[in-house]
Design a protein around this motif. Structure first.
Motif, mmCIF file in Angstrom:
data_model
loop_
_atom_site.group_PDB
_atom_site.id
_atom_site.type_symbol
_atom_site.label_atom_id
_atom_site.label_comp_id
_atom_site.label_asym_id
_atom_site.label_seq_id
_atom_site.Cartn_x
_atom_site.Cartn_y
_atom_site.Cartn_z
ATOM 1 N N ALA A 197 0.810 -1.221 0.000
ATOM 2 C CA ALA A 197 0.000 0.000 0.000
ATOM 3 C C ALA A 197 0.843 1.270 0.000
ATOM 4 O O ALA A 197 0.477 2.262 -0.631
ATOM 5 C CB ALA A 197 -0.935 -0.010 1.207
ATOM 6 N N ASN A 211 0.010 -0.021 -3.905
ATOM 7 C CA ASN A 211 -0.294 -1.436 -4.158
ATOM 8 C C ASN A 211 0.649 -2.065 -5.189
ATOM 9 O O ASN A 211 0.243 -2.883 -6.014
ATOM 10 C CB ASN A 211 -1.759 -1.647 -4.555
ATOM 11 N N GLU A 266 3.343 -4.593 -6.472
ATOM 12 C CA GLU A 266 3.750 -5.968 -6.193
ATOM 13 C C GLU A 266 4.977 -6.296 -7.036
ATOM 14 O O GLU A 266 5.170 -5.731 -8.104
ATOM 15 C CB GLU A 266 2.639 -6.962 -6.536
ATOM 16 N N THR A 285 -1.719 -3.714 -8.232
ATOM 17 C CA THR A 285 -3.061 -4.260 -8.163
ATOM 18 C C THR A 285 -4.032 -3.093 -8.083
ATOM 19 O O THR A 285 -3.736 -2.044 -7.512
ATOM 20 C CB THR A 285 -3.263 -5.165 -6.933
ATOM 21 N N THR A 286 -5.202 -3.282 -8.689
ATOM 22 C CA THR A 286 -6.202 -2.214 -8.655
ATOM 23 C C THR A 286 -7.489 -2.664 -7.988
ATOM 24 O O THR A 286 -8.378 -1.848 -7.786
ATOM 25 C CB THR A 286 -6.519 -1.741 -10.091
ATOM 26 N N ASP A 287 -7.588 -3.943 -7.667
ATOM 27 C CA ASP A 287 -8.842 -4.445 -7.128
ATOM 28 C C ASP A 287 -8.750 -4.864 -5.657
ATOM 29 O O ASP A 287 -9.546 -5.657 -5.196
ATOM 30 C CB ASP A 287 -9.348 -5.607 -7.971
ATOM 31 N N GLY A 288 -7.799 -4.333 -4.951
ATOM 32 C CA GLY A 288 -7.673 -4.666 -3.531
ATOM 33 C C GLY A 288 -6.239 -4.576 -3.076
ATOM 34 O O GLY A 288 -5.345 -4.273 -3.851
ATOM 35 N N PRO A 289 -6.025 -4.842 -1.797
ATOM 36 C CA PRO A 289 -4.662 -4.750 -1.258
ATOM 37 C C PRO A 289 -3.757 -5.831 -1.819
ATOM 38 O O PRO A 289 -4.215 -6.875 -2.281
ATOM 39 C CB PRO A 289 -4.858 -4.900 0.233
ATOM 40 N N THR A 290 -2.477 -5.566 -1.766
ATOM 41 C CA THR A 290 -1.492 -6.554 -2.212
ATOM 42 C C THR A 290 -1.423 -7.681 -1.191
ATOM 43 O O THR A 290 -1.814 -7.529 -0.033
ATOM 44 C CB THR A 290 -0.100 -5.912 -2.361
ATOM 45 N N LEU A 291 -0.921 -8.799 -1.629
ATOM 46 C CA LEU A 291 -0.810 -9.960 -0.743
ATOM 47 C C LEU A 291 0.474 -9.910 0.053
ATOM 48 O O LEU A 291 1.456 -9.434 -0.327
ATOM 49 C CB LEU A 291 -0.845 -11.249 -1.556
#
Length: 161
Positions: free
Chosen positions: A99, A103, A105, A155-161
Motif C-alpha cells: 500500500a 499497491n 507488487e 493491483t487495482t482491485d484490492g490490497p497486495t498480498l
C-alpha cells in the motif's frame, strides 16, 4: 572497484574511477527519483549485501522494526532530500511494495531458475494466457544481481498480498 568500459578485470584508476563513480551516483539518484515520481516508496539499502533497508531513527538494532513501520506507512518515509544525501555515499536503493507504494507488487524469478523462462511462456500459451503473459513480461522489470528477474505491477482491485 568499477569495471573498465571494455569489461576486462582491470580496476579504473584516478579520474576515470572518479567519473565512473559520479555517473553511477547520478544514475542511482535519477532512478530513485523516477520510482518516487511513479508513487513508490524508495529507501536506501544497507551496503552489507543483506538488501535490508538502511536503518532509520527508532528502527532498533537490526533495522527490522523501523523498516516494517516504513513499509506499512505507520512511520513516514524520510524526505526525498534525505535520500538524495544518503545516496551520495550509498550504493543501492530498495522499493517498498504494498500500500505504501500504491499497491505495488513484485514477482521474482530467481537467477538459478531463469532457464525456465521459456517454459513459463509456453505454459501461459498452453493455458490461453499468452496475451496476459506478454503484457506482464513487457512491463516494468529489472535484472537482479544473481541473473534473475523482478517484474513489478500494481493491483487495482484490492490490497497486495
Amino acid at each position: 572497484m568499477f569495471p573498465t568500459p571494455n569489461h576486462n578485470d582491470r580496476p579504473l584508476e584516478g579520474a576515470r574511477a572518479s567519473a565512473a563513480k559520479t555517473d553511477f551516483r547520478e544514475n542511482l539518484l535519477r532512478l530513485a527519483a523516477q520510482w518516487k515520481v511513479a508513487g513508490c516508496a524508495v529507501h536506501p539499502v544497507k551496503t552489507d549485501g543483506s538488501k535490508m533497508p538502511l536503518s532509520v531513527l527508532g528502527a532498533g538494532k537490526d533495522g527490522r522494526a523501523g523498516w516494517k513501520k516504513l513499509s506499512t506507512g505507520e512511520h513516514p518515509l524520510p524526505p526525498f532530500s534525505w535520500l538524495q544525501n544518503v545516496l551520495r555515499s550509498n550504493t543501492g536503493i530498495g522499493i517498498f511494495c504494498g500500500a505504501v507504494s500504491g499497491n505495488l507488487e513484485m514477482v521474482e524469478l530467481e537467477g538459478r531458475a531463469v532457464h525456465l523462462l521459456e517454459q513459463l511462456r509456453a505454459t501461459a500459451e498452453h493455458r490461453g494466457l499468452l496475451e496476459l503473459w506478454e503484457r506482464f513480461d513487457a512491463g516494468c522489470s529489472e535484472l537482479t544481481p544473481s541473473g534473475g528477474i523482478h517484474w513489478y505491477s500494481r493491483t487495482t482491485d484490492g490490497p497486495t498480498l
